[in-house]
Design a protein around this motif. Sequence first.
Motif, mmCIF file in Angstrom:
data_model
loop_
_atom_site.group_PDB
_atom_site.id
_atom_site.type_symbol
_atom_site.label_atom_id
_atom_site.label_comp_id
_atom_site.label_asym_id
_atom_site.label_seq_id
_atom_site.Cartn_x
_atom_site.Cartn_y
_atom_site.Cartn_z
ATOM 1 N N SER A 72 -25.925 -13.413 -32.041
ATOM 2 C CA SER A 72 -25.890 -14.494 -33.033
ATOM 3 C C SER A 72 -27.305 -14.874 -33.485
ATOM 4 O O SER A 72 -27.523 -15.191 -34.652
ATOM 5 C CB SER A 72 -25.157 -15.715 -32.483
ATOM 6 O OG SER A 72 -25.873 -16.310 -31.438
ATOM 7 N N VAL A 84 -22.959 -19.912 -38.105
ATOM 8 C CA VAL A 84 -22.425 -18.736 -37.437
ATOM 9 C C VAL A 84 -21.232 -19.212 -36.633
ATOM 10 O O VAL A 84 -21.356 -20.084 -35.783
ATOM 11 C CB VAL A 84 -23.466 -18.080 -36.494
ATOM 12 C CG1 VAL A 84 -22.846 -16.918 -35.737
ATOM 13 C CG2 VAL A 84 -24.671 -17.620 -37.286
ATOM 14 N N SER A 86 -18.070 -18.640 -34.060
ATOM 15 C CA SER A 86 -17.547 -17.795 -32.988
ATOM 16 C C SER A 86 -16.048 -17.993 -32.912
ATOM 17 O O SER A 86 -15.561 -19.128 -32.860
ATOM 18 C CB SER A 86 -18.195 -18.176 -31.652
ATOM 19 O OG SER A 86 -17.576 -17.467 -30.618
#
Length: 92
Positions: A72, A84, A86
Amino acid sequence: MPCDRRTAQKMLRLMITYDFRAVDRRVLTSLGLDPKTRRQGNQIRPGQGKERVTTHDTRLTNRGLAMELLVSTLLTCLDQPAEVKSWCTVSD
């Protein structure tokens, strides 16, 4: 992340070598996943039906989390996205 792109690349390359001592000393300590840091309320708990966490399970969990954090970081440095995300879920 406390590191830049080059440091993240070096740590990710070190993760591929399978030398758990080097990973423990350099990568996990830098990311705050070392045993000393984990004792401060971030312990790995045994899975369902298990009474204790084995060393093998601890190493696998730490390696997986470290690789996710490093990837990341690299993606953030390459593309500079707004976020970002997840898709992993965390259970109790």
